[in-house]
Design a protein around this motif. Structure first.
Motif, PDB file in Angstrom:
ATOM      1  N   CYS A 158      -5.935 -30.897 -24.822  1.00  0.00           N
ATOM      2  CA  CYS A 158      -5.875 -30.357 -26.178  1.00  0.00           C
ATOM      3  C   CYS A 158      -4.525 -29.667 -26.352  1.00  0.00           C
ATOM      4  CB  CYS A 158      -7.012 -29.363 -26.385  1.00  0.00           C
ATOM      5  SG  CYS A 158      -6.820 -28.370 -27.897  1.00  0.00           S
ATOM      6  N   VAL A 197      -3.684 -27.432 -28.295  1.00  0.00           N
ATOM      7  CA  VAL A 197      -3.821 -26.020 -28.659  1.00  0.00           C
ATOM      8  C   VAL A 197      -4.156 -25.165 -27.438  1.00  0.00           C
ATOM      9  CG1 VAL A 197      -5.170 -24.367 -30.025  1.00  0.00           C
ATOM     10  CG2 VAL A 197      -4.458 -26.544 -31.036  1.00  0.00           C
ATOM     11  N   CYS A 198      -5.140 -25.592 -26.631  1.00  0.00           N
ATOM     12  CA  CYS A 198      -5.628 -24.727 -25.549  1.00  0.00           C
ATOM     13  C   CYS A 198      -5.503 -25.345 -24.164  1.00  0.00           C
ATOM     14  CB  CYS A 198      -7.082 -24.339 -25.817  1.00  0.00           C
ATOM     15  SG  CYS A 198      -8.215 -25.711 -25.521  1.00  0.00           S
ATOM     16  N   CYS A 246     -12.529 -30.869 -28.837  1.00  0.00           N
ATOM     17  CA  CYS A 246     -12.130 -30.005 -27.726  1.00  0.00           C
ATOM     18  C   CYS A 246     -13.218 -28.955 -27.527  1.00  0.00           C
ATOM     19  CB  CYS A 246     -10.799 -29.329 -28.023  1.00  0.00           C
ATOM     20  SG  CYS A 246     -10.446 -28.000 -26.851  1.00  0.00           S
TER      21      CYS A 246
HETATM   22 ZN   LIG Z   1      -8.568 -26.886 -27.523  1.00  0.00          ZN
END
Ligand SMILES: [Zn+2]
Length: 287
Positions: free
Chosen positions: A247, A249-250, A267
């Motif tokens: 992912c 983002v994370c 996710c």
């Molecule tokens: Zn994520």
């Protein structure tokens, strides 16, 4: 499958290249592609293209004599613009070519469809609402009058998973499997969340995610040639089609839930408090 951002970009591309040009001829190259018979396809010849618009995932090419050539590319269809179109009309056969529109200056486009399931559809009508799929479309999420209240009204009382709501063309027009995954990832929301259970705060977050995700996708693809749109769509996606990847983002691993004829990606850390969603196909295999 092309969704709202790609169809919007195709419409802009055709508007720039085809508006003001006269149709030389239109030919269906597959027996199933043309869904209408009146007015006949031959009546397009000699008509001037006056505009190109979009209804959900449908392209709408309008002419000076009030006709609309409506195109739905379906799952595996695509539009290929050609500055020099072959002058011989296409022959029906097994090639991916489904339809060809030739313009007076030798340019034009081919509609192609890969695979054996032929779903690409072309309609020639006097009113876009004569196309059943257009007449029953829900509101367009990029329209100025699509507000957070509009979305709240569409979700209210609906005992359906939000993923299904976003993909349902009768509820909201233009979002398909890919951008519904992207919208839900941006909203940090489980695809299985029941629409009717959403709080006003969650509706507001979903609304922002819809507007932002689609607007950014339209901006990314704006000005691209038709041939480059597919690659741009793929590279702009964060979770859709990225099972097993990180992912952005994370850093968690993007997971998948499979259905009979499609799959969704999400996710766990961003969307489901770190818990993997039940995959019915997988659990059936494990039994
Ligand atoms: Zn994520």
């Amino acid at each position: 499958m092309p969704e709202l951002p790609e169809v919007e970009s195709l419409a802009a591309f055709l508007r720039a290249h085809a508006t003001g040009r006269t149709v030389a001829r239109a030919d269906a190259a597959s027996f199933s592609v043309l869904k209408t018979f009146d007015p006949p396809l031959t009546s397009l010849a000699g008509q001037v293209i006056t505009g190109v618009g979009r209804h959900g995932k449908f392209l709408d090419i309008s002419t000076d004599q009030g006709l609309h050539l409506i195109i739905h590319l379906a799952r595996a269809g695509w539009l290929r613009w050609r500055e020099d179109l072959p002058s011989t009309p296409p022959k029906p056969g097994k090639s991916p070519l489904a339809f060809r529109l030739a313009l007076d200056d030798g340019s034009g486009f081919d509609l192609t469809e890969q695979g054996t399931h032929k779903r690409l559809a072309v309609y020639l009508v006097r009113d876009p609402a004569d196309v059943p799929g257009v007449a029953t479309l829900g509101p367009d999420p990029l329209a100025a009058d699509f507000t957070a209240d509009t979305l709240a009204g569409l979700l209210s009382g609906r005992r359906m998973q939000v993923k299904g709501v976003l993909r349902d063309q009768h509820i909201i027009a233009g979002i398909g499997n890919a951008y519904s995954d992207e919208v839900l990832h941006a909203a940090r929301m489980s695809p299985f969340k029941i629409a009717a259970s959403m709080t006003p705060g969650e509706v507001a977050v979903l609304y922002d995610a819809i507007k932002t995700t689609l607007t950014e996708a339209v901006e990314r693809s704006a000005g691209l040639a038709a041939a480059d749109l597919k690659g741009e769509k793929k590279s702009g996606l964060r979770v859709h089609g990225r099972t097993g990847q990180q992912c952005p983002v994370c850093g968690d691993t993007v997971r998948e839930v499979s259905f009979a004829d499609s799959a969704l990606q999400y996710c766990p850390t961003c969307q489901t408090n770190g818990k993997p969603l039940a995959d019915r196909r997988l659990s059936r295999l494990l039994k």
